[in-house]
Write an enzyme that holds these catalytic residues in place. Structure first.
Site, PDB file in Angstrom:
ATOM      1  N   HIS A  96      29.412  48.624  30.391  1.00 52.63           N
ATOM      2  CA  HIS A  96      29.533  48.243  31.804  1.00 52.63           C
ATOM      3  C   HIS A  96      30.628  49.075  32.475  1.00 52.63           C
ATOM      4  CE1 HIS A  96      27.982  44.353  30.038  1.00 52.63           C
ATOM      5  NE2 HIS A  96      27.129  44.540  31.010  1.00 52.63           N
ATOM      6  N   GLN A 101      16.073  34.529  34.675  1.00 50.87           N
ATOM      7  CA  GLN A 101      15.559  35.587  33.800  1.00 50.87           C
ATOM      8  C   GLN A 101      15.594  35.203  32.318  1.00 50.87           C
ATOM      9  OE1 GLN A 101      18.752  38.425  35.150  1.00 50.87           O
ATOM     10  NE2 GLN A 101      18.588  39.175  33.061  1.00 50.87           N
TER      11      GLN A 101
END
Ligand code: PAF
Length: 296
Positions: free
Chosen positions: A52, A76
């Site tokens: 990230h 999700q």
């Protein structure tokens, strides 16, 4: 502005802000937009790692303002247990993001992002019906729901996604194309541990023994690339399946050799100029994904 000074200016003049509502975020961004600042967005679900960080640093380098969203998106998760167990580490995430030079962390609540159930259906067949789409029904619909909400809230000039989630990246590109979002999607290379394991928030769930087993996934992909030089797609497929099957502690969910644009299986490497092998393997309870490019 020269990139070095642009980055430096974040550390000197900009203190990172953490905002929890779309209203506050938009109020802050509208001031910056009025000054013609370009805004980059890195959507994340937190539990941040060096993978990230590489997206955020690139976002900081290429935009005037870097916004990072941290939101564990319930829609999700097809497995509710996975949602419950997903690591939530906002404080540590914010420390990392400040070091990377992010200007805003957007950390909304579930109620903020879903004040009412999102009934929108996103369908990008055949991109979303294969691989992860086949094994995780509804997953990409949830990803598109939240990513479109984030695009609407932030209205970024650029948005950054990792190539580790290769299929997700292809589907988001397609969503942006079909919905005509005026933004650029930037795909960023997989970041790996020194020994080759692809970085993932799920690696935190591996015991020491599982971590050792998991290494076989990237090793097998790298070996398969060498193997591919003198073998057919069917032989590469068998090679990967056999090596993973022989490894105690690993269970292959799928390995598919696909065209990198259409995500459809290829019969011969000669049939495409962009060939990618996508793999999903269970290592203990952790479901790990990785991919490798044979041709690009
Ligand atoms: O890749 C992820 O972490 C998530 O799927 C995303 C894009 C942040 C949407 O929740």
């Amino acid at each position: 502005m020269h990139r070095f000074y642009k980055q430096l200016s974040y550390f000197i003049t900009i203190k990172m802000e953490i905002v929890h509502t779309i209203k506050d975020l938009q109020a802050a961004l509208s001031v910056l937009r009025a000054q013609k600042k370009e805004v980059g967005l890195v959507p994340t679900m937190g539990a941040l790692h060096a993978g990230h960080a590489s997206l955020v640093k690139r976002c900081v380098a290429e935009n005037d303002v870097a916004v990072v969203s941290v939101f564990v998106n319930p829609t999700q998760f097809n497995d509710k247990n996975d949602l419950v167990k997903y690591p939530r580490t906002l404080e540590a995430d914010c420390r990392l993001l400040e070091e990377c030079g992010a200007a805003f962390v957007f950390a909304p609540s579930v109620e903020e992002m879903y004040p009412e159930p999102d009934t929108r259906q996103f369908s990008y067949a055949p991109l979303d019906t294969v691989m992860e789409g086949a094994f995780r029904p509804g997953h990409f619909n949830g990803v598109c729901q939240i990513v479109s909400k984030l695009f609407d809230a932030v209205q970024p000039d650029r948005a950054y996604f990792g190539e580790k989630d290769f299929q997700q990246l292809a589907i988001i590109r397609e969503m942006v194309r079909q919905m005509k979002y005026p933004l650029q999607i930037v795909g960023c290379p997989i970041v790996r541990e020194e020994d080759g394991l692809a970085l993932s928030s799920r690696n935190a769930r591996l015991s020491a023994g599982e971590r050792k087993n998991a290494l076989k996934i990237s090793q097998t992909l790298f070996e398969s690339r060498t193997f591919a030089a003198a073998h057919t797609v069917a032989e590469i497929q068998k090679f990967v399946e056999d090596v993973i099957a022989a490894e105690p502690g690993l269970r292959l969910e799928y390995f598919e050799l696909v065209d990198g644009n259409t995500l459809q299986k290829i019969a011969n490497l000669e049939d495409t100029s962009y060939a990618v092998g996508c793999i999903t393997v269970f290592c203990g309870e952790a479901r790990l994904i990785d991919n490798i490019k044979y041709k690009e």
